[in-house]
Design a protein around this motif. Sequence first.
Motif, PDB file in Angstrom:
ATOM      1  N   ASP A  30     -12.250 -31.907 -12.451  1.00 12.88           N
ATOM      2  CA  ASP A  30     -10.931 -31.808 -11.842  1.00 12.88           C
ATOM      3  C   ASP A  30     -10.279 -30.473 -12.194  1.00 12.88           C
ATOM      4  OD1 ASP A  30      -8.742 -32.490 -10.404  1.00 12.88           O
ATOM      5  OD2 ASP A  30      -8.156 -34.207 -11.622  1.00 12.88           O
ATOM      6  N   ARG A  31     -10.375 -30.095 -13.464  1.00 12.17           N
ATOM      7  CA  ARG A  31      -9.778 -28.835 -13.910  1.00 12.17           C
ATOM      8  C   ARG A  31     -10.460 -27.636 -13.270  1.00 12.17           C
ATOM      9  NH1 ARG A  31      -9.901 -30.395 -20.322  1.00 12.17           N
ATOM     10  NH2 ARG A  31      -8.513 -32.209 -20.184  1.00 12.17           N
ATOM     11  N   ASP A  87     -12.679 -35.306 -15.737  1.00 11.67           N
ATOM     12  CA  ASP A  87     -11.563 -34.445 -16.140  1.00 11.67           C
ATOM     13  C   ASP A  87     -11.946 -32.978 -16.036  1.00 11.67           C
ATOM     14  OD1 ASP A  87      -9.948 -36.621 -16.657  1.00 11.67           O
ATOM     15  OD2 ASP A  87     -10.505 -36.728 -18.778  1.00 11.67           O
ATOM     16  N   SER A 118     -11.749 -27.644 -10.355  1.00 11.29           N
ATOM     17  CA  SER A 118     -11.616 -27.769  -8.900  1.00 11.29           C
ATOM     18  C   SER A 118     -12.972 -27.912  -8.207  1.00 11.29           C
ATOM     19  CB  SER A 118     -10.868 -26.560  -8.319  1.00 11.29           C
ATOM     20  OG  SER A 118      -9.569 -26.476  -8.868  1.00 11.29           O
TER      21      SER A 118
END
Length: 293
Positions: free
Chosen positions: A58-59, A55, A61
């Motif tokens: 992902d945030r 997570d 990038s």
Amino acid sequence: MTEPASARAAHGVPDIVIITGMSGAGRSTAANALEDLGWYVVDNLPPALLPTMLDLADRASLPGVAAIIDARSAGFSTDLKSAIAALAARGVSPQVVFLEASERTLVQRFENVRRPHPMQDLGTITEGISAERDLLREVRGDSDIVLDTSSLNVHQLRSRMHAYFAGDSAGTLRLNIVSFGFKYGVPVDADLVADLRFLPNPHWVPSLQPLTGLDAGVRDYVLAQQGAEEFLDAYLKVLEVSLPGFEREGKRYVTLAIGCTGGKHRSVAIAEQIAARLGDRDITVSHRDLGRE
């Protein structure tokens, strides 16, 4: 609904690599190699935090993240399986790299740095190694890549990691073809092993003895022997069946071990021929025991 891996890749969801295995086998070196390639690496991450790490990556990038996970983590084996299952439920398939080495090599490495094995308690280094190997046996069997670092130095291990992860190989089966000498032992990370000792040994030909399977004279001699071309034809037919099967089972990396007595002539020549005849597949070729005599 679970998002397909191809869609996730298109959306920029990062790849995840889990580096685990025996203490002293080179986990930190492997992780450093991924850092060199721009991956974000977390050391000694509890397995349960793998979904959280995804997570965060992902945030932020991040294109790729790697976690070093070892037996020091509480509930190691069970938690790792649960974490991988949780990621799979989200359409993420982490690549698990398991590093190991022979007992003799591991003992020597711990003695060189004058540090105890993390699992030896009041016992010996060998007892710690044995306990850890038993604990990791199931994880090893489930890993995508099992890499024996016994005969690899730091630079060679980095090179192997770069070969595995430098490019975008999602959905592509990567082959590592390694020649070896049976007198030095079969590579423990081999998926398929072929024995070339049924062919006459160029070692006993005075003009060829100092050469290797990389030399044209040895190559031509080996290929001219009865059974050599028949072996290549039959082996390639086996690969035509087995490699697609490995791909269907989700295996990303396959090691083909090609052996002869000393790993200098026959195995080297045939390994090079197999690589050449497999065409445009993603292949790396290494000769483990060349120059060892």
